[in-house]
Design an enzyme around this catalytic site. Structure first.
Site, PDB file in Angstrom:
ATOM      1  N   TYR A 122       0.844  -1.201   0.000  1.00 19.12           N
ATOM      2  CA  TYR A 122       0.000   0.000   0.000  1.00 19.12           C
ATOM      3  C   TYR A 122       0.876   1.245   0.000  1.00 19.12           C
ATOM      4  O   TYR A 122       1.860   1.331   0.738  1.00 19.12           O
ATOM      5  CB  TYR A 122      -0.889   0.015   1.247  1.00 19.12           C
ATOM      6  CG  TYR A 122      -1.748   1.247   1.355  1.00 19.12           C
ATOM      7  CD1 TYR A 122      -3.039   1.272   0.844  1.00 19.12           C
ATOM      8  CD2 TYR A 122      -1.261   2.415   1.959  1.00 19.12           C
ATOM      9  CE1 TYR A 122      -3.824   2.411   0.924  1.00 19.12           C
ATOM     10  CE2 TYR A 122      -2.041   3.562   2.045  1.00 19.12           C
ATOM     11  CZ  TYR A 122      -3.318   3.557   1.525  1.00 19.12           C
ATOM     12  OH  TYR A 122      -4.090   4.695   1.596  1.00 19.12           O
ATOM     13  N   GLU A 131      -3.320   7.476  -4.389  1.00 19.57           N
ATOM     14  CA  GLU A 131      -3.301   6.241  -3.601  1.00 19.57           C
ATOM     15  C   GLU A 131      -3.120   5.035  -4.505  1.00 19.57           C
ATOM     16  O   GLU A 131      -3.861   4.867  -5.475  1.00 19.57           O
ATOM     17  CB  GLU A 131      -4.627   6.102  -2.829  1.00 19.57           C
ATOM     18  CG  GLU A 131      -4.637   4.915  -1.883  1.00 19.57           C
ATOM     19  CD  GLU A 131      -6.017   4.668  -1.279  1.00 19.57           C
ATOM     20  OE1 GLU A 131      -7.016   4.614  -2.028  1.00 19.57           O
ATOM     21  OE2 GLU A 131      -6.099   4.547  -0.043  1.00 19.57           O
TER      22      GLU A 131
END
Ligand code: GDP
Ligand code: MN
Length: 431
Positions: free
Chosen positions: A146, A233
């Protein structure tokens, strides 16, 4: 019927707990648009192509097979995350991300996605309509990570939040395994230091892919910085045995204050899911959030807006919305705000509660009368004014209340009671 690639699929009965969908102020890009941006900044992404019809999905899946020798992943394009764990509202399909073993399969999956609404944790209970699907090569994923660039208000600096535990929702990782979340603040002018990059590579256990990871992260930051994004993101960034490090999903939102210098990106924004009221609110810079009741509120100042919702609640009424016109509201904005509530079908009564500070009550009343001339009110209005030029304002409407459908009530409590009473009467008439 379909094999979903997310392990943890919600049941069909699942309904998001967050029933209020707060419109995000900012320019959102679809995944396929965000991916184009990443490519421009030389960030590695899987090979992919957009399709808007099942037939097109077949052709695209065929070309992916010819080019890469793999099957395809079909990904529903909506302006919201959590697609993997979402479900479709009007059919049996679970998940907005599916593996197609062959092109025919891709066509069938696309047929069940296109034109249907995908409900995810972020979409609101109505879901978001899928108008296109993005098909990407099927990857042999070894690891999911992530990464997100955002602005840290407290530190007044950009920040990279990252975790070796990718693919899941970051909120869940934060609760279950907070020790797996790392942060690195970035110097706005000089970017990452070498030391920071080493630390990131190490925390992600990507030593075997050191140079490509370093380059991807530097380039992602340049993309974040140069596009005035408030979030980039990547979830997941993946490590594949053949292709190494790739960004397999990307969400980008751009600060709408920078729309003037990011014209090309601002123009790309898909507005098809916005209601006419959301479009109008954006156009006139109004802070407007629908919350489900039938008393349309027009208030200035966030504090008074909250107090207004509370007092309605106290008298067993329910506000239809939060609408803050702000201190510097001008005529055009006011007219737009009144029209917005008149056009809202869920609103039975309009409750205008204004404290004149910077805002002049007489100008507000002029705008109300102007709005009525343009578009005669179809709903009763309860009006409470106090402060700057409120006496002049009262004089302006004096004697015209009936004709305008305005109930003037100076007292806060009294006006709220009246709004609740009128709303209850209107609702009873409807039944
Ligand atoms: P999101 O749920 O909206 O964040 O959608 P994603 O694009 O992140 O997809 C959800 C999940 O599908 C990812 O976390 C991956 O586990 C998986 N996924 C996405 N693309 C691929 C792929 O090419 N191959 C495989 N095996 N899994 C994928
Ligand atoms: Mn994702």
């Amino acid at each position: 019927m379909f094999r979903s690639i997310t392990k943890n699929i919600f049941k069909k009965s699942f309904r998001p707990s967050r029933l209020i969908y707060t419109p995000f102020r900012g320019i959102k890009l679809h995944e396929y648009q965000a991916v184009q941006l990443l490519k421009k900044y030389d960030v590695p992404v899987p090979h992919g192509q957009l399709a808007t019809t099942p037939k097109e999905a077949l052709t695209v899946a065929q070309s992916i097979y010819e080019m890469t020798g793999t099957g395809a992943v079909v990904k529903a394009q909506i302006l919201g995350g959590g697609r993997g764990k979402g479900h479709f509202k009007e059919n049996e399909l679970q998940s907005g991300v599916h593996v197609a073993k062959n092109p025919k399969d891709a066509k069938t999956i696309a047929k069940h996605m296109l034109g249907f609404s995908l409900v995810t944790k972020q979409s609101g209970h109505k879901g978001l309509k899928v108008n296109s699907v993005y098909l990407v090569e099927l990857l042999d994923i070894q690891k999911e990570l992530y990464l997100a660039f955002a602005l840290d208000r407290e530190a007044s600096a950009p920040v990279l939040v990252y975790s070796p535990a990718g693919g899941m929702e970051i909120e869940d990782i934060a609760i279950d395994t907070p020790e797996l979340i790392f942060k690195e603040h970035i110097n706005e002018n000089s970017g990452f230091t070498d030391e920071q990059i080493e630390r990131i590579v190490k925390n992600l256990s990507l030593e075997d892919h050191h140079d490509e990871t370093a380059k991807a992260i530097q380039n992602l930051y340049t993309c974040f910085h140069n596009t005035d994004s408030d979030m980039v993101e990547i979830n997941p960034m993946v490590v594949c045995s053949k292709k190494g490090v790739l960004c397999a999903d990307c969400k980008i939102t751009i600060d709408d204050n920078a729309a003037y210098r990011q014209k090309e990106l601002a123009e790309q924004e898909d507005k098809s899911d916005e209601t006419p009221n959301e479009v109008a609110a954006k156009k006139y810079d109004l802070n407007y959030v629908p919350i489900g009741g039938n008393i349309g509120c027009l208030v200035n100042g966030a504090g008074l807006a909250m107090a207004t919702m509370d007092i309605l609640d106290l008298h067993k009424g329910k506000a239809a919305n939060f609408l803050d016109v702000g201190g510097g509201a001008h005529g055009e904005q006011m007219i737009a705000a009144v029209n917005l509530l008149c056009n809202d079908e869920t609103v039975d009564v309009i409750y205008i509660n204004i404290f004149g500070g910077i805002l002049r009550c007489d100008l507000l009343v002029q705008s109300i009368m102007e709005a009525n001339r343009e578009n005669p009110f179809s709903k009763p209005i309860v009006l409470r004014l106090n402060g700057n030029k409120s006496e002049e304002a009262k004089a302006l409407i004096s004697g015209k209340e009936r004709e305008l459908g305005i109930h003037f009530e100076a007292d806060f409590d009294g006006s709220a009671r009246l709004a609740v009473q009128l709303a209850a009467e209107k609702a009873a008439q409807k039944e």
